[in-house]
Scaffold this active site. Structure first.
Site, short mmCIF file in Angstrom:
data_model
loop_
_atom_site.label_atom_id
_atom_site.label_comp_id
_atom_site.label_asym_id
_atom_site.label_seq_id
_atom_site.Cartn_x
_atom_site.Cartn_y
_atom_site.Cartn_z
N HIS A 112 -29.70 12.35 25.26
CA HIS A 112 -29.93 13.76 25.60
C HIS A 112 -28.96 14.27 26.64
CE1 HIS A 112 -33.55 13.14 23.20
NE2 HIS A 112 -33.29 14.38 22.88
N CYS A 165 -30.99 19.49 12.20
CA CYS A 165 -30.75 20.01 13.55
C CYS A 165 -30.30 18.90 14.50
CB CYS A 165 -32.00 20.70 14.10
SG CYS A 165 -33.39 19.60 14.32
N ARG A 201 -39.28 24.57 19.12
CA ARG A 201 -39.87 23.25 18.95
C ARG A 201 -40.84 22.98 20.09
NH1 ARG A 201 -36.35 17.85 18.99
NH2 ARG A 201 -36.22 18.35 21.20
N ASN A 208 -30.70 12.53 14.99
CA ASN A 208 -30.49 11.69 16.18
C ASN A 208 -31.56 10.60 16.26
OD1 ASN A 208 -28.63 13.66 16.70
ND2 ASN A 208 -29.92 14.74 18.17
N ASP A 209 -32.81 11.02 16.10
CA ASP A 209 -33.89 10.04 16.14
C ASP A 209 -34.03 9.30 14.81
OD1 ASP A 209 -35.03 9.94 18.74
OD2 ASP A 209 -35.67 12.00 18.45
N GLU A 223 -37.91 12.94 11.60
CA GLU A 223 -37.04 12.14 12.47
C GLU A 223 -37.58 10.71 12.66
OE1 GLU A 223 -36.61 13.99 16.32
OE2 GLU A 223 -38.70 14.61 16.38
N ARG A 250 -35.06 23.54 22.25
CA ARG A 250 -35.67 22.33 22.83
C ARG A 250 -36.47 22.75 24.07
NH1 ARG A 250 -30.55 19.71 21.11
NH2 ARG A 250 -31.07 17.79 20.01
C1 PEP Z 1 -33.07 14.75 16.70
O1 PEP Z 1 -33.75 13.75 16.98
O2 PEP Z 1 -32.13 14.73 15.87
C2 PEP Z 1 -33.34 16.04 17.37
C3 PEP Z 1 -32.74 17.13 16.98
O3 PEP Z 1 -34.18 16.03 18.43
P1 PEP Z 1 -33.77 15.48 19.88
O4 PEP Z 1 -32.29 15.20 19.85
O5 PEP Z 1 -34.12 16.52 20.86
O6 PEP Z 1 -34.58 14.24 19.99
MG MG Z 2 -35.55 13.98 18.11
#
Ligand code: PEP
Ligand code: MG
Length: 582
Positions: free
Chosen positions: A207, A520, A351, A472-473, A449, A314
């Site tokens: 992050h 996203c 979100r 990402n997750d 995710e 976010r």
């Molecule tokens: C993700 O996990 O891709 C996402 C967009 O959420 P974050 O990066 O805030 O966990």
């Molecule tokens: Mg995420």
């Protein structure tokens, strides 16, 4: 002597400037810029804290019992002497005056400089005085803490920069170098003067890296020992494309990177012309380009690059770093409404809070669970705190009366979590009805995710209006790779066949069911991935505003029809990266 340090590139471009080392190991030290007209006040605050410590030490000496060891008295003498030493005091005052650092930041910056001088001393007795110096500074920091008055926003204009070590005055960009920075720290630096960032730890989609990317300045993470090898005020170059920091560059290297920097600026200028060009592929497919934001004010950056909505707000950034005092419904409502108003009728996907793992509510109390990324995070946290969740849902519903607000739920995996979320949403509406308060209609979306969600799409497509893939997750959990851990960053592979399969299925099944689907995660903002995502059938991308024009350029050059056969071949391959030339 010139040397280079390699890390992981997170945000493009070249920055050339002087290093500002932030000692984030002292987590309870705040770093912020003071407004220029508060210098005198800040110096007084520092002076008062120092005087209080002098008094405290003198009192200790006076009250020392008769049988106390004589070394103790001598030690207090040393501490008093260090406290009044000009090497420390004058330096600290200079950081406050010249760089507009707050007193705490100035103190630890100067502590580091003086500590290095102690380290280099031949005499072991003197070398050991470094520990005393640290203790003295700790005492002053503790005193300052009680009287601290953090300023949320940095000064409106860049302070005049001075070369503190050479003692002449020049204007230079500043580059932040730290062992680690929490996402909240990073956000605090967001509107500040830094031209680039380097951290020792972190992965491409940590992050901290995400916030750095939103700042649109060159950044490198996972540079391991950068914060130990670089000294305060060293000249450095950050190459955000290659993930390299060059320390103390020679004039030839400087000239080379100066040229690269200018080329980058020209390229940005060319991209800026695409702002009003519709994002349509060569074969006429219209693509939706949305923005990821962390704060309502970020909508300005989204509009500036022609985003057609916000695909991910976010909201956890509203909750972080508040020492337990969470925003109430009114404050949240104002923030969500500001984002909705800021997008002038375009959709804003809000979100619900995704707190936990590498986004602790309070940096000073990091999550100490063994596997925080697998713990009480995101929707799990919201469901464990239903009163807080209801407050957030009510605030979003109220903001929805002023525009197009969508609600997006993070980290869902279980049917029961979906059921509870829907029930709480109904309850939030009922509470607003009971109060006679206006609220708007929303579309409800789920983030995909967690691999379990991507493997039970039927359930999600039944209950939600749209899906948004958090790559990402999804990558982190599919591959069991901590997205914030630089030691396994080489295994964090967005092109792993398993990841691509989950992506393809989520996009394909959503489209078959006529539901909206978007990506996203950071993958959506990576121009090297645009063609593949188009080929997999994706028509909606959400990313930081800084990435939108580069992705649009790829879209304008792509033929989505032709790409789908190629994407199928990539999906069928055991080594997809080879087909993407990576
Ligand atoms: C993700 O996990 O891709 C996402 C967009 O959420 P974050 O990066 O805030 O966990
Ligand atoms: Mg995420």
């Amino acid at each position: 002597m010139t040397f280079s340090i390699h890390g992981i590139p997170v945000a493009r471009g070249i920055a050339i400037g002087r290093a500002v080392l932030v000692a984030s190991s002292r987590v309870d030290v705040t770093h912020y810029f003071i407004p220029p007209d508060q210098v005198t006040e800040e110096l007084q605050r520092l002076g008062a804290a120092r005087d209080a410590v002098v008094e405290e030490l003198q009192r200790l000496q006076l009250e020392m019992p008769k049988d106390a060891p004589p070394e103790l008295d001598a030690l207090l003498d040393v501490h008093l002497m260090l406290l009044q030493d000009e090497l420390l005091g004058a330096g600290v005052r200079q950081w406050i005056r010249e760089r507009l650092y707050n007193a705490e930041w100035a103190l630890i910056t100067q502590l580091e400089i003086v500590s290095r001088q102690f380290d280099e001393m031949e005499d072991p007795y003197l070398r050991e005085r470094k520990a005393d110096l640290e203790q003295v500074v700790e005492r002053v920091l503790r005193r300052l803490k009680g009287a601290a008055t953090p300023v949320a926003a940095p000064p409106p204009r860049a302070p005049r920069q001075h070369d503190l070590l050479l003692d002449d005055t020049i204007d230079v960009p500043l580059v932040l170098v730290a062992h680690d920075l929490s996402p909240a720290d990073m956000l605090q630096f967001k509107q500040s003067v830094f031209a680039g960032f380097v951290t020792d730890v972190g992965g491409k989609t940590s992050h901290t890296a995400i916030v750095a990317r939103s700042m649109d300045i060159p950044a490198v993470v996972g540079a391991r020992s950068a914060s130990h090898l670089v000294r305060q005020d060293d000249w450095v170059i950050i190459d955000g494309d290659a993930g390299v920091m060059i320390v103390d560059p020679s004039s030839i290297i400087l000239a080379e990177y100066g040229y690269k920097q200018r080329q980058g600026e020209l390229e940005r200028g060319r991209l800026a012309r695409l702002k009003n060009t519709p994002a349509v592929t060569l074969d006429g497919q219209r693509i939706e380009l949305l923005a990821n934001i962390e704060q309502p004010e970020d909508t300005a950056a989204a509009l500036a690059v022609g985003a057609v909505g916000v695909g991910l707000f976010r909201t956890e950034f509203l909750f972080m770093g508040r020492e337990g005092k969470l925003p109430d419904e009114e404050e949240q409502y104002r923030a969500y409404r500001a984002a909705v108003d800021g997008m002038h009728g375009m959709p804003v996907t809000i979100r619900t809070i995704d707190i936990g793992a590498d986004k602790p509510l309070d940096d000073r109390r990091p999550d100490t669970h063994l596997n925080p990324a697998l713990g009480l995070r995101a929707i799990r946290w919201s469901l464990a705190e239903p009163a807080m969740f209801l407050t957030q849902l009510r605030a979003i519903l109220r903001a929805a009366a002023h525009g197009q607000a969508y609600v997006l739920i993070p980290m869902l995996a279980h049917a029961d979590e979906i059921r509870q979320t829907l029930e709480l949403l109904d309850k939030a509406r009922a509470q607003l009805d009971a109060r006679g308060q206006t609220y708007g209609a929303i579309k409800l979306g789920a983030m995909i995710e967690v691999p379990a969600a991507a493997l039970s799409l039927r359930l999600f497509l039944r209950h939600f209006d749209f899906l948004s893939i958090g790559t990402n997750d999804l990558i982190q959990y599919t591959l069991a790779i901590d997205r914030a851990d630089e030691s396994v960053a080489h295994l964090y592979d967005q092109l792993h066949p398993a990841v691509l399969r989950l992506l393809a299925d989520t996009i394909g099944q959503s489209r078959t069911r006529g539901k909206g689907v978007s990506v996203c995660g950071e993958m959506a903002g990576d121009p090297a991935m645009t063609r593949l995502l188009l080929g997999l059938g994706l028509r909606s991308f959400s990313m930081h505003p800084s990435q939108i024009l580069a992705v649009k350029q790829e879209i304008l050059r792509a033929d989505a029809g032709k790409l789908s056969a190629w994407a199928q071949a990539v999906l069928d391959s055991d080594e997809p990266a080879a087909l993407l030339g990576q």
